[in-house]
Scaffold this motif. Structure first.
Motif, PDB file in Angstrom:
ATOM      1  N   VAL A 240       0.873  -1.172   0.000  1.00 52.32           N
ATOM      2  CA  VAL A 240       0.000   0.000   0.000  1.00 52.32           C
ATOM      3  C   VAL A 240       0.908   1.219   0.000  1.00 52.32           C
ATOM      4  N   ALA A 241       0.837   2.011  -1.066  1.00 48.44           N
ATOM      5  CA  ALA A 241       1.844   3.052  -1.235  1.00 48.44           C
ATOM      6  C   ALA A 241       1.288   4.247  -1.994  1.00 48.44           C
ATOM      7  N   PRO A 242       1.929   5.410  -1.851  1.00 48.14           N
ATOM      8  CA  PRO A 242       1.557   6.571  -2.663  1.00 48.14           C
ATOM      9  C   PRO A 242       1.920   6.352  -4.124  1.00 48.14           C
ATOM     10  N   LEU A 243       1.211   7.009  -5.004  1.00 46.43           N
ATOM     11  CA  LEU A 243       1.412   6.842  -6.440  1.00 46.43           C
ATOM     12  C   LEU A 243       2.848   7.157  -6.864  1.00 46.43           C
ATOM     13  N   ALA A 244       3.481   8.083  -6.171  1.00 48.05           N
ATOM     14  CA  ALA A 244       4.849   8.478  -6.530  1.00 48.05           C
ATOM     15  C   ALA A 244       5.815   7.289  -6.514  1.00 48.05           C
ATOM     16  N   TYR A 245       5.497   6.260  -5.705  1.00 44.54           N
ATOM     17  CA  TYR A 245       6.388   5.106  -5.597  1.00 44.54           C
ATOM     18  C   TYR A 245       6.303   4.181  -6.802  1.00 44.54           C
ATOM     19  N   ILE A 256      -3.276  -4.353  -9.418  1.00 44.59           N
ATOM     20  CA  ILE A 256      -2.950  -2.986  -9.025  1.00 44.59           C
ATOM     21  C   ILE A 256      -4.221  -2.149  -8.990  1.00 44.59           C
ATOM     22  N   ILE A 257      -4.438  -1.451  -7.889  1.00 44.89           N
ATOM     23  CA  ILE A 257      -5.612  -0.588  -7.751  1.00 44.89           C
ATOM     24  C   ILE A 257      -5.147   0.843  -7.516  1.00 44.89           C
ATOM     25  N   LEU A 258      -5.591   1.738  -8.366  1.00 46.98           N
ATOM     26  CA  LEU A 258      -5.338   3.171  -8.183  1.00 46.98           C
ATOM     27  C   LEU A 258      -6.628   3.800  -7.676  1.00 46.98           C
ATOM     28  N   MET A 269      -1.279   9.817 -14.492  1.00 42.62           N
ATOM     29  CA  MET A 269      -2.156   8.761 -14.982  1.00 42.62           C
ATOM     30  C   MET A 269      -1.475   7.961 -16.087  1.00 42.62           C
ATOM     31  N   LYS A 270      -0.835   8.649 -17.013  1.00 41.82           N
ATOM     32  CA  LYS A 270      -0.129   7.957 -18.085  1.00 41.82           C
ATOM     33  C   LYS A 270       0.993   7.096 -17.510  1.00 41.82           C
ATOM     34  N   MET A 271       1.713   7.635 -16.531  1.00 42.69           N
ATOM     35  CA  MET A 271       2.777   6.880 -15.878  1.00 42.69           C
ATOM     36  C   MET A 271       2.225   5.612 -15.239  1.00 42.69           C
ATOM     37  N   PHE A 272       1.098   5.738 -14.539  1.00 42.69           N
ATOM     38  CA  PHE A 272       0.521   4.571 -13.872  1.00 42.69           C
ATOM     39  C   PHE A 272       0.092   3.507 -14.882  1.00 42.69           C
ATOM     40  N   LEU A 273      -0.616   3.926 -15.914  1.00 42.15           N
ATOM     41  CA  LEU A 273      -1.155   2.964 -16.880  1.00 42.15           C
ATOM     42  C   LEU A 273      -0.056   2.220 -17.630  1.00 42.15           C
ATOM     43  N   THR A 274       1.095   2.825 -17.759  1.00 44.89           N
ATOM     44  CA  THR A 274       2.195   2.171 -18.470  1.00 44.89           C
ATOM     45  C   THR A 274       3.067   1.317 -17.548  1.00 44.89           C
ATOM     46  N   ARG A 275       2.671   1.174 -16.282  1.00 45.19           N
ATOM     47  CA  ARG A 275       3.408   0.284 -15.368  1.00 45.19           C
ATOM     48  C   ARG A 275       2.957  -1.166 -15.530  1.00 45.19           C
ATOM     49  N   LEU A 276       1.850  -1.392 -16.229  1.00 49.89           N
ATOM     50  CA  LEU A 276       1.252  -2.720 -16.302  1.00 49.89           C
ATOM     51  C   LEU A 276       2.169  -3.697 -17.035  1.00 49.89           C
ATOM     52  N   GLY A 277       2.483  -4.820 -16.378  1.00 53.02           N
ATOM     53  CA  GLY A 277       3.332  -5.841 -16.972  1.00 53.02           C
ATOM     54  C   GLY A 277       2.545  -7.092 -17.324  1.00 53.02           C
ATOM     55  N   TYR A 278       3.263  -8.171 -17.642  1.00 47.50           N
ATOM     56  CA  TYR A 278       2.620  -9.419 -18.031  1.00 47.50           C
ATOM     57  C   TYR A 278       1.849 -10.030 -16.852  1.00 47.50           C
ATOM     58  N   GLY A 279       0.654 -10.544 -17.155  1.00 45.53           N
ATOM     59  CA  GLY A 279      -0.140 -11.222 -16.133  1.00 45.53           C
ATOM     60  C   GLY A 279      -0.705 -10.298 -15.076  1.00 45.53           C
ATOM     61  N   SER A 280      -0.716  -8.999 -15.341  1.00 43.05           N
ATOM     62  CA  SER A 280      -1.200  -8.034 -14.354  1.00 43.05           C
ATOM     63  C   SER A 280      -2.569  -7.491 -14.735  1.00 43.05           C
ATOM     64  N   LEU A 301      -7.759  11.507 -14.526  1.00 41.70           N
ATOM     65  CA  LEU A 301      -8.852  10.556 -14.712  1.00 41.70           C
ATOM     66  C   LEU A 301      -9.802  11.036 -15.800  1.00 41.70           C
ATOM     67  N   THR A 302     -10.160  12.318 -15.749  1.00 42.60           N
ATOM     68  CA  THR A 302     -11.057  12.872 -16.762  1.00 42.60           C
ATOM     69  C   THR A 302     -10.463  12.726 -18.154  1.00 42.60           C
ATOM     70  N   GLN A 303      -9.186  13.042 -18.275  1.00 46.51           N
ATOM     71  CA  GLN A 303      -8.523  12.929 -19.574  1.00 46.51           C
ATOM     72  C   GLN A 303      -8.458  11.473 -20.033  1.00 46.51           C
ATOM     73  N   ALA A 304      -8.125  10.568 -19.128  1.00 46.84           N
ATOM     74  CA  ALA A 304      -8.007   9.151 -19.486  1.00 46.84           C
ATOM     75  C   ALA A 304      -9.343   8.591 -19.964  1.00 46.84           C
ATOM     76  N   LEU A 305     -10.441   8.992 -19.310  1.00 47.09           N
ATOM     77  CA  LEU A 305     -11.757   8.511 -19.736  1.00 47.09           C
ATOM     78  C   LEU A 305     -12.077   8.963 -21.154  1.00 47.09           C
TER      79      LEU A 305
END
Length: 353
Positions: A240-245, A256-258, A269-280, A301-305
């Motif tokens: 359980v961590a801040p997004l910066a980590y 992974i839950i944001l 948001m772009k940084m978070f979405l591009t962290r996704l790896g295999y099987g995640s 979030l608004t932009q991503a939607l």
């Protein structure tokens, strides 16, 4: 076990109708099969469930054994019968009825979801397994949300507080961990909250953000127990961590839950979405009406939607006030704020208060 319900209308007044208008009469609901355990669960401790139904529908419910007499206006009696039938069906495989369940069934029966009918209880919809028991999503929107989380690599849950977005996402993560579908759970939130300046709080970034991560910890404790959560965090199975980590990491075989994603910037948001790896699998939750970013800054979030809603493999579930499963006033508060917001001219690029 077969369930049968019979409804009889009787156009006669009873001694209890003295408090009611003369246009009111009585309906009788016979519960079958006759099971004392199920009847006790239906009524609730000190008849709390029956009292809630009476209060919301402005009628009286008297029970003599397995015969329930409903005294009130005709349309409210019809709703009460529907509510009681559904709740009695719910007791077939449940040890308790939560007040939230009674509230949601009342909402549905009152026609607030008339354009979006739902199944309550029964075998329909997904069931999530946790160490402390099973979790069933309530209502069609929650059921669809869970189904989409389990069938998509990236899912968004967007709507007001109290709709179960975060809780169900955590439940899905725990379910997948228990079934060995993922190796880790990561729960993250951006380090921005309403009116708070984190720089003035004591401690390092982790200590500053920890109070804001409490809802995520609470959900984990409820589903896994305090001791097991502590052990899994120690082994780094749960983080359980801040997004910066998240910056610079690639996460494989993780759930992974944001949470509170409305407080991310587009870059975060772009940084978070591009962290996704295999099987995640990733779930992003937020309420675009509660943005705490500096005025004039667009919510990630608004932009991503806007950008991603039509991208294959990504699903968006939108919740509304009718999906709120907290106190009935919360739903009306949300509606009032939404109506007020709709009348306000919003500065370009800013999507919250």
């Amino acid at each position: 076990m077969t369930r049968q319900f019979q409804l009889f209308s009787r156009h006669k007044l009873t001694e209890n109708t003295a408090l009611l208008n003369t246009s009111e009469h009585t309906s009788t609901l016979e519960l079958s099969p006759q099971d004392p355990r199920r009847l006790a669960i239906l009524c609730g401790q000190f008849n709390e469930h029956i009292k809630l139904i009476e209060q919301r529908l402005n009628l009286r419910v008297l029970h003599r054994g397995y015969s329930l007499e409903i005294i009130g206006e005709a349309d409210m009696r019809e709703i009460a019968v529907t509510v009681l039938e559904r709740l009695y069906a719910e007791t077939d495989d449940s040890l308790t009825l939560a007040p939230e369940t009674v509230h949601l069934v009342l909402q549905i029966a009152l026609g607030e979801l008339s354009s979006n009918p739902v199944h309550v209880g029964g075998s329909e919809g997904p069931v999530l397994m946790t160490k402390k028991g099973t979790i069933r999503p309530r209502g069609q929107n929650q059921q669809r949300y869970v189904e989409q989380i389990l069938s998509h690599d990236i899912s968004f849950g967007v709507g007001p507080a109290g709709t179960g977005k975060t809780y169900l996402a955590v439940a899905c993560a725990v379910d997948q961990l228990e079934k060995d579908q993922v190796k880790r759970i990561l729960l993250v939130r951006p380090a921005v909250e309403a009116g708070e300046k984190l720089g003035f709080l004591p401690g390092d970034l982790s200590e500053k953000i920890n109070p804001y991560l409490r809802p995520l910890y609470d959900a984990l404790y409820e589903m896994l127990g305090l001791e097991r959560v502590a052990k899994l965090i120690e082994r780094q199975v749960i983080e359980v961590a801040p997004l910066a980590y998240m910056r610079g990491r690639t996460l494989n075989h993780a759930f992974i839950i944001l949470d509170e994603a409305q407080n991310t910037t587009p870059e975060q948001m772009k940084m978070f979405l591009t962290r996704l790896g295999y099987g995640s699998r990733a779930v992003i939750t937020g309420d675009i009406s509660q943005v705490d970013l500096p005025r004039g800054m667009e919510s990630g979030l608004t932009q991503a939607l806007t950008i991603l809603e039509q991208v294959k493999g990504i699903h968006v579930t939108r919740f509304a006030s009718r999906d709120v499963v907290r106190h009935p006033l919360v739903m009306r508060i949300v509606d009032a704020y939404e109506a007020w917001d709709a009348k306000q001219p919003a500065p370009r690029g800013h999507h919250g208060r």
